[in-house]
Every structure is written in C-alpha cells, then in structure tokens.
Scaffold this active site. Structure first.
Site, PDB file in Angstrom:
ATOM      1  N   GLU A 112       0.824  -1.202   0.000  1.00 56.97           N
ATOM      2  CA  GLU A 112       0.000   0.000   0.000  1.00 56.97           C
ATOM      3  C   GLU A 112       0.859   1.254   0.000  1.00 56.97           C
ATOM      4  OE1 GLU A 112      -2.804  -0.202   3.291  1.00 56.97           O
ATOM      5  OE2 GLU A 112      -2.978  -2.354   2.957  1.00 56.97           O
ATOM      6  N   CYS A 167       3.298   8.210   1.594  1.00 56.67           N
ATOM      7  CA  CYS A 167       3.716   7.218   2.579  1.00 56.67           C
ATOM      8  C   CYS A 167       3.934   5.918   1.801  1.00 56.67           C
ATOM      9  CB  CYS A 167       2.600   7.058   3.612  1.00 56.67           C
ATOM     10  SG  CYS A 167       2.897   5.711   4.759  1.00 56.67           S
ATOM     11  N   CYS A 205       5.565  -7.901   7.306  1.00 52.15           N
ATOM     12  CA  CYS A 205       6.549  -7.435   8.286  1.00 52.15           C
ATOM     13  C   CYS A 205       6.750  -8.540   9.317  1.00 52.15           C
ATOM     14  CB  CYS A 205       6.012  -6.174   8.964  1.00 52.15           C
ATOM     15  SG  CYS A 205       7.159  -5.433  10.153  1.00 52.15           S
ATOM     16  N   CYS A 247       4.589  -6.243  16.036  1.00 52.14           N
ATOM     17  CA  CYS A 247       3.933  -5.280  16.942  1.00 52.14           C
ATOM     18  C   CYS A 247       2.457  -5.675  17.063  1.00 52.14           C
ATOM     19  CB  CYS A 247       4.058  -3.856  16.404  1.00 52.14           C
ATOM     20  SG  CYS A 247       5.769  -3.320  16.253  1.00 52.14           S
ATOM     21  N   CYS A 283      -0.546  -3.814  15.157  1.00 48.91           N
ATOM     22  CA  CYS A 283      -0.341  -3.459  13.754  1.00 48.91           C
ATOM     23  C   CYS A 283      -0.894  -4.514  12.791  1.00 48.91           C
ATOM     24  CB  CYS A 283       1.152  -3.265  13.512  1.00 48.91           C
ATOM     25  SG  CYS A 283       1.538  -2.822  11.818  1.00 48.91           S
ATOM     26  N   CYS A 319      -2.132   2.054   7.192  1.00 43.78           N
ATOM     27  CA  CYS A 319      -1.591   0.990   6.344  1.00 43.78           C
ATOM     28  C   CYS A 319      -1.855  -0.426   6.831  1.00 43.78           C
ATOM     29  CB  CYS A 319      -0.108   1.201   6.159  1.00 43.78           C
ATOM     30  SG  CYS A 319       0.188   1.909   4.559  1.00 43.78           S
TER      31      CYS A 319
HETATM   32  N1  SAH Z   1       8.016  -0.482  10.877  1.00 42.32           N
HETATM   33  C1  SAH Z   1       8.103   0.936  10.973  1.00 42.32           C
HETATM   34  C2  SAH Z   1       7.248   1.709   9.975  1.00 42.32           C
HETATM   35  C3  SAH Z   1       5.879   1.205   9.675  1.00 42.32           C
HETATM   36  S1  SAH Z   1       4.586   1.471  10.822  1.00 42.32           S
HETATM   37  C4  SAH Z   1       7.829   1.386  12.378  1.00 42.32           C
HETATM   38  O1  SAH Z   1       7.521   0.558  13.214  1.00 42.32           O
HETATM   39  O2  SAH Z   1       7.994   2.566  12.664  1.00 42.32           O
HETATM   40  C5  SAH Z   1       4.310   3.194  10.862  1.00 42.32           C
HETATM   41  C6  SAH Z   1       3.764   3.678  12.193  1.00 42.32           C
HETATM   42  O3  SAH Z   1       2.403   3.281  12.384  1.00 42.32           O
HETATM   43  C7  SAH Z   1       4.535   3.137  13.369  1.00 42.32           C
HETATM   44  O4  SAH Z   1       4.740   4.141  14.319  1.00 42.32           O
HETATM   45  C8  SAH Z   1       3.592   2.065  13.878  1.00 42.32           C
HETATM   46  O5  SAH Z   1       3.871   1.711  15.202  1.00 42.32           O
HETATM   47  C9  SAH Z   1       2.243   2.731  13.682  1.00 42.32           C
HETATM   48  N2  SAH Z   1       1.092   1.830  13.696  1.00 42.32           N
HETATM   49  C10 SAH Z   1       1.022   0.547  13.281  1.00 42.32           C
HETATM   50  N3  SAH Z   1      -0.210   0.050  13.464  1.00 42.32           N
HETATM   51  C11 SAH Z   1      -0.941   1.037  13.998  1.00 42.32           C
HETATM   52  C12 SAH Z   1      -2.298   1.135  14.425  1.00 42.32           C
HETATM   53  N4  SAH Z   1      -3.137   0.109  14.340  1.00 42.32           N
HETATM   54  N5  SAH Z   1      -2.705   2.322  14.913  1.00 42.32           N
HETATM   55  C13 SAH Z   1      -1.865   3.374  15.008  1.00 42.32           C
HETATM   56  N6  SAH Z   1      -0.581   3.338  14.628  1.00 42.32           N
HETATM   57  C14 SAH Z   1      -0.115   2.181  14.138  1.00 42.32           C
END
Ligand code: SAH
Length: 361
Positions: free
Chosen positions: A97, A110, A117, A121, A124, A346
């Site tokens: 995306e 973005c 990934c 986390c 996510c 995303c």
């Molecule tokens: N892997 C990288 C970049 C991708 S995620 C990172 O971890 O920074 C981009 C951002 O979106 C990160 O800060 C991530 O923690 C956040 N993110 C992921 N899922 C999310 C969600 N469901 N709600 C809010 N932020 C989220």
C-alpha cells in the site's frame, strides 16, 4: 551493489546513474545514454516510449532489461481531504500500500518497505501474516513514480511509514535514498524524507554513520521495557535505554531532530503515569544541562484492527497525555487523521485484498 536480475533480466530502475552508465557502456553505448534514460525512467517513461534513443537500443533493452514498476490494483480517494490510497501490485503478484497525503505545502507519499513485516507489533495490521519479502530499490522508488503519474502532481515529501520495517530491508532502503535524492531523478530533498523504525538499534547506528539528512521517527509507544515488550517484541532484543542511547548518538552525528511516535492504546500505555514516565525517560536519556536536543512526540490514537482487540484512547485521555508531556518541556502533537473515510492507515487494504483473492480461488 550487485545487479538485481528478475527472470534473467536486469532491473534497471534499481541502478544509480553510475551503475546505469557501466551497463550502457557494456552494451557498447555512449555513457551519456545513461543520463538520458535515467531521467526518463524516474518520470515513469520507459524505453518503448522514449523518443531520443535508437530503435536498436530499445530492442536490446527489451531483451535484457526490465523495469518492475508497480501497477495500480486499487485506488481509493478520500472525499474529506483528497488523500489517495493505492494498492500497488508488484511483478510477482504481491501487493503493498502507498498513500498520497495532500497538505498546503505540497504532496507527501507514505510508502511501504516490505511485503508484510516480521516485527510482530501487536497493534499493527501489517505484521499479522509475517514478512513475505523485501521490496527492491526499484519498487520503493516505483511507488512514488506511479503515484506521481497517476495524480499528475509532483510529490515533494516521502514518509517510510507504510507496510514493513525499513531498517529490516537496510541495503535496499539505502539504495532507494540514494536514488530518490538524485537531482537528475525525482530530486526529493532529504529534509522532506522521514524514515520510521520500531527500533533496530544496530541499524540506527549504521544509518547515523551514512549521515543522510533525513528525519528519523522512532516508534516508541511505551516509556518502559515492561510496557513496551508487551506490545512490541523487538523490545526484547533492544530495550528502551539502548534505543534512546542510539537516538542520542544519531542526533550527535547528524544533528537532525528525531521524532517519537506514540500510539495510544486504551488501558495499555495511555495513563497520565505513562506520560510522566515518558517525559522523564526522554528528558534524562536525551537531554542534559548542556544539551538541548529538540524532542517531539507524535501522539496517535490507535487505529483499531479487528484481529488485535485493542481500542483507541478517548479524546480526554489523549489531551491529558499531551498536557503532561508539555508540562515537562516536551512538544507533543496529536496526529491529524487524514483519509479516515478510506481507512488510510496501512496494512488493512492489502489484507482485505488477500482475503478476497483467497475467497475467489
Ligand atoms: N516499521 C516501521 C514503519 C511502519 S509502521 C515502524 O515501526 O515505525 C508506521 C507507524 O504506524 C509506526 O509508528 C507504527 O507503530 C504505527 N502503527 C502501526 N499500526 C498502527 C495502528 N493500528 N494504529 C496506530 N498506529 C499504528
């Protein structure tokens, strides 16, 4: 970097200008051809459509070279703010995306850095099915080229905050940074590029050595190891202290401000005590009496993902959290949510599309 070969053909879009020059010279062409071709490649014009290169070279390139530009599989445009979300199809059928956000000062994209990934986390959507593969430099760049072509508008900024962990695809991301800033290519200023990471400490230190003047964003999301390890498994490898000391070193080397991302999850990390701890740990790790590193925390109410069961903090808790940080001298902003009607965050569009594909098969 060794050349990337896809189905026996060299990926020319992943080459920098010098590498493209060598490639042309090997084909018996004058080196200046590389300059002509490079600029056009980066505008999405491929040999077929080029008017200034000989027919014979076009034919040779068609045989020995490829340009794995993504294709637009799906496009959603927000009626609220014009945000455009793309599902981009890759040469092997995978999808990622990309989102174009429209600001008064211009367009920012973005982009994704991996298919899936493996960082795990818990809040996510991108990590649910694990990591499938890394994106090539051409595919990182290609997301921008395709979006520029599709919108007909220049993109002046890039955030690497889409699907994937950019520092887990280090070499390709570094190559991409080289390409995207080339004045004969997209020529996007490094000051308009942000890279977001969940905290791969050795890679942050390596990135600092390369000294690209980009903005580093750290996905911190918790003030202490106990809270952070519960929601981010990467914290078991690199804890909060180690991460912040890498941030300090990054700032010392590059003099570029770091921003901290903090996703607020109801009942997990959003209490005023968490905010107080956060202010304390940031101030003590990054500031001393003689140093005044600017610290900026971006607060993001978590975007609920069905599979995670996490809920977003209420408006009042978000405001309270921000107020506690400000009281301790830390700038905090609550991220403005763009494209809320198209689910612009995303990871979810790719998952929906994968589900649809499975159901149709
Ligand atoms: N892997 C990288 C970049 C991708 S995620 C990172 O971890 O920074 C981009 C951002 O979106 C990160 O800060 C991530 O923690 C956040 N993110 C992921 N899922 C999310 C969600 N469901 N709600 C809010 N932020 C989220």
């Amino acid at each position: 970097m060794t050349r990337i070969s896809l189905n026996g053909k060299t990926d020319l879009l992943s080459l920098n200008r010098d590498e493209l020059k060598s490639f042309m010279v090997e084909l018996g062409e004058p080196a200046y051809r590389a300059e002509q071709i490079f600029t056009q490649f980066h505008r999405g014009i491929f040999p077929d459509e080029m008017t200034n290169i000989p027919k014979k070279l076009k034919e040779t390139l068609l045989q020995c070279a490829c340009y794995p530009l993504p294709t637009v599989e799906k496009k959603l445009t927000s009626a609220l703010d014009g945000t455009v979300k793309y599902l981009m199809g890759l040469y092997d059928g995978n999808c990622v995306e990309s989102v174009v956000m429209k600001y008064n000062h211009g367009n920012t994209i973005c982009i994704s850095s991996q298919v899936g990934c493996r960082m795990g986390c818990r809040f996510c959507a991108s990590t649910i099915g694990g990591r499938v593969r890394d994106l090539l430099p051409s595919e990182l760049l290609g997301q921008i080229i395709v979006a520029e072509r599709d919108t007909g508008e220049r993109i002046g900024g890039v955030v690497m905050m889409g699907i994937g962990e950019p520092l887990d695809n280090f070499d390709n991301v570094i190559k991409f940074l080289e390409l995207v800033g080339d004045e004969k290519g997209l020529n996007i200023g490094y000051r308009h590029i942000s890279l977001s990471t969940c905290g791969l400490v050795p890679r942050i230190r390596e990135l600092a050595e390369l000294n690209f003047p980009i903005t580093l964003s750290i996905s911190l999301h918790a003030p202490d190891d106990e809270t952070r390890s519960k929601i981010m498994p990467v914290n078991n490898s690199y804890g909060v202290d180690e991460l912040l000391s890498a941030c300090k070193a990054y700032f010392a080397k590059t003099n570029r401000r770091i921003s901290f991302e903090y996703t607020l999850i109801a009942g997990e990390n959003d209490s005023p005590e968490n905010a107080q701890k956060l202010a304390k740990v940031l101030n003590s790790a990054l500031r001393s009496r003689t140093e005044t590193m600017p610290i900026h925390v971006n607060l993001i109410p978590v975007n609920p993902v069905k599979e995670t069961g996490f809920e977003s903090s209420g408006k009042a808790s978000v405001q309270k959290f921000a107020a506690v940080l400000e009281k301790h001298g830390i700038r905090a902003t609550v991220r403005r949510k763009l494209g809320s009607d198209i689910n612009a965050s995303c990871g979810q569009l790719r998952r929906e599309s994968a589900k649809e594909k499975n159901e149709n098969n």
